[in-house]
Each structure stands twice: as structure tokens, then as C-alpha cells.
Scaffold this active site. Structure first.
Site, mmCIF file in Angstrom:
data_model
loop_
_atom_site.group_PDB
_atom_site.id
_atom_site.type_symbol
_atom_site.label_atom_id
_atom_site.label_comp_id
_atom_site.label_asym_id
_atom_site.label_seq_id
_atom_site.Cartn_x
_atom_site.Cartn_y
_atom_site.Cartn_z
ATOM 1 N N GLY A 184 2.805 -1.199 4.301
ATOM 2 C CA GLY A 184 2.776 0.229 3.985
ATOM 3 C C GLY A 184 4.187 0.729 3.702
ATOM 4 N N GLY A 185 4.787 1.370 4.685
ATOM 5 C CA GLY A 185 6.104 2.009 4.532
ATOM 6 C C GLY A 185 7.150 1.128 3.868
ATOM 7 C CG HIS A 201 -5.888 1.618 5.184
ATOM 8 N ND1 HIS A 201 -5.473 2.606 6.044
ATOM 9 C CD2 HIS A 201 -4.827 0.789 5.018
ATOM 10 C CE1 HIS A 201 -4.201 2.390 6.358
ATOM 11 N NE2 HIS A 201 -3.791 1.300 5.753
ATOM 12 C CD GLU A 204 -3.558 -2.858 7.322
ATOM 13 O OE1 GLU A 204 -2.447 -3.031 6.837
ATOM 14 O OE2 GLU A 204 -4.239 -1.849 7.101
ATOM 15 N N GLY A 246 2.162 2.265 10.732
ATOM 16 C CA GLY A 246 3.061 3.402 10.575
ATOM 17 C C GLY A 246 3.729 3.839 11.863
ATOM 18 C CG ASN A 267 -1.756 1.215 1.382
ATOM 19 O OD1 ASN A 267 -1.865 2.005 0.438
ATOM 20 N ND2 ASN A 267 -2.366 1.402 2.541
ATOM 21 C CD1 TRP A 268 3.417 0.931 -2.847
ATOM 22 C CD2 TRP A 268 3.487 2.071 -4.781
ATOM 23 N NE1 TRP A 268 4.104 0.170 -3.751
ATOM 24 C CE2 TRP A 268 4.171 0.837 -4.950
ATOM 25 C CE3 TRP A 268 3.409 2.944 -5.861
ATOM 26 C CZ2 TRP A 268 4.764 0.473 -6.153
ATOM 27 C CZ3 TRP A 268 3.999 2.585 -7.058
ATOM 28 C CH2 TRP A 268 4.674 1.364 -7.197
ATOM 29 C CE LYS A 269 -0.049 3.482 4.549
ATOM 30 N NZ LYS A 269 -0.087 3.591 5.978
ATOM 31 C CD GLU A 295 -3.026 5.415 6.716
ATOM 32 O OE1 GLU A 295 -3.053 5.479 5.479
ATOM 33 O OE2 GLU A 295 -2.046 4.996 7.362
ATOM 34 C CB SER A 306 5.175 -1.568 12.020
ATOM 35 O OG SER A 306 4.689 -0.242 12.183
#
Ligand code: PEP
Length: 251
Positions: A235-236, A96, A168, A174, A9-11, A98, A214
């Protein structure tokens, strides 16, 4: 046999040029014979270009981070499931944390999104996970059960076989704080049991449940070794080819 999946997930990151370079590196680093399904989730505007890059490579495709909950019409700025399918997207992330947090997405809307995703022959990755206060107050099973019951319990057995779930925990997204393998396994087996009670053992055994929060090259191996963890939503750590490829090789 359940599918093993690693999703990135590149956001809201990358330009088109950076995105193309990253996809090319990932493609060339993935062995043709590996059995892991890889799905990359760039911003909407890159889906078509990136899908044309992944078209010839087995086991890797492009998805969308969201879609609108209605079919089409006067909803300025929104993107439909139908439009995502038309440019070569294969999967859509739904719910998600967010989006739940910043866009106040309701369970009713999430249900509608999944309905449209199925209608367009796409695969939903439905995210669930408790907040920090729910973890601390021992309410985490209750919180996750509600997210499952109010959204995916409305679908049929046949539809559920085509759904992917992602656990998640919000406190792990994150933050650099990962759930321990024991915490992940405990929740994944709880989710699988809830699916079995509603849809039967055959569906529960077939549905892939990903861990997200994470997850990185240093901890993926022990998380993916858990009996009910079928991969990761990353993610990151999905923004760098080397790290993402190491995660894929952690199975
Ligand atoms: C995510 O956003 O789905 C996620 C898991 O992020 P991170 O890996 O950065 O915690």
C-alpha cells in the site's frame, strides 16, 4: 515455479499527472530481465492511460482495486470486470479489508466478483486476513480459513491455478506494524495447506500467496525470503518509485 509478484495498491491517491510520472519512473527503474511480475493498482479512471504506458514493458501491468459483483446494468457509479478488461486492466483486487470494512462486502458478493473476473480473463488477487481481536484471541487461523472456504472453495482446480491470494493481517495494514517473517510464514503455509487439501498439491504448489501489511523497503527482504511468501501487496510504500523499486529488488 510459482510466480513472484509485487503489487502496488495506490488506493485513493494521485492525480493523472502524478500517476503517469510514477509509472514512468517505475518502468525505467525495472530491469528487463527481472523475473518479478509487477502490477500497479491505481484508481479506476487512470487504468486506460497507465495501461498504454506499460504495454511495451515486459512484466508490468495495470489492475483495478475492485469491480462490481454483477455483470452490467443500472448500478450507478459501479465498474464491471468487463469494463476493466476492455481498457487493458489485467488483475483485480477482491476482498481488501478496507472494502470489507467500509462497504460491508459479503462472501457471496466476493464469490460473484471472482466469477466475473475469471469470465473476463482477468486475474483476481483475493485478500484474506484476521482482525486484531482475532489475532489476540488466537482465532486467526479460524478467521482466515473461513474467508478462504466461503469464497474460493467454490471454484474449480483450473480456475484456482489462475488465482492469486494475499494474506493481509488487518492489524498490519497502514499501521506501520508488520507481521514478523515467522507470523507471515506460519499463515502462508497454513493457507497453502488448506488449498492443497481442497484442490490438490499441484494447485497449492502453483498458487502465489502475497504478504501485505506495512511491507516496505526495510522489511521486504526478510518477508520475501520465507518459503511460502511469493511477493507482496504493497500500500503506502508503493506510492514512491524509489521505495517500490527497492521492494521489487528484495527477492
Ligand atoms: C494494503 O492496503 O493492501 C496494504 C498492504 O497497505 P500498507 O502497505 O500501507 O499497509
Amino acid at each position: 515455479m510459482r510466480k513472484k509478484i509485487v503489487a502496488g495498491n495506490w488506493k485513493m491517491n494521485k492525480t493523472l499527472q502524478e500517476a503517469e510520472a510514477l509509472v514512468k519512473e517505475i518502468i525505467s527503474g525495472c530491469a528487463d530481465e527481472d523475473t518479478v511480475t509487477k502490477v500497479l493498482f491505481p484508481p479506476f479512471v487512470f487504468i486506460q492511460d497507465l495501461a498504454s504506458l506499460t504495454k511495451e514493458k515486459k512484466g508490468i501491468s495495470i489492475g483495478a482495486q475492485n469491480c462490481y459483483h454483477l455483470e452490467s446494468g443500472a448500478y450507478t457509479g459501479e465498474v464491471s470486470a468487463n469494463a476493466i478488461a476492455s481498457v487493458g486492466g489485467t488483475h483485480v483486487i477482491v476482498g481488501h479489508s478496507e472494502r470489507r470494512m467500509y462497504f460491508n462486502e459479503s462472501h457471496e458478493e466476493l464469490r460473484q466478483k471472482i466469477e466475473l473476473i475469471f469470465k473476463n480473463n482477468l486475474t483476481p488477487i483475493y485478500c484474506v486476513g484476521e482482525k486484531l481481536n482475532e489475532r489476540k484471541s488466537n482465532n486467526y487461523f479460524h478467521a482466515v480459513k473461513k474467508q478462504i472456504e466461503e469464497v474460493i472453495f467454490h471454484f474449480s482446480e483450473a480456475q484456482m491455478k489462475k488465482c492469486v491470494l494475499a494474506y493481509e493481517p488487518v492489524w498490519a495494514i497502514g499501521t506501520g506494524e508488520t507481521a514478523t517473517p515467522e507470523q507471515a510464514q506460519e499463515m502462508h503455509s497454513f493457507i497453502r495447506l488448506a488449498v492443497a487439501e481442497k484442490f490438490g498439491q499441484a494447485v497449492a504448489s502453483e498458487i502465489s500467496i502475497l504478504y501485505g501489511g506495512s511491507c516496505n523497503a526495510g522489511n521486504a527482504k526478510e518477508l520475501f525470503a520465507c518459503a511460502d511468501v511469493d511477493g507482496g501487496l504493497i500500500g503506502g510504500a508503493s506510492l514512491k518509485a524509489g521505495e517500490f523499486l527497492s521492494i521489487i529488488k528484495s527477492f
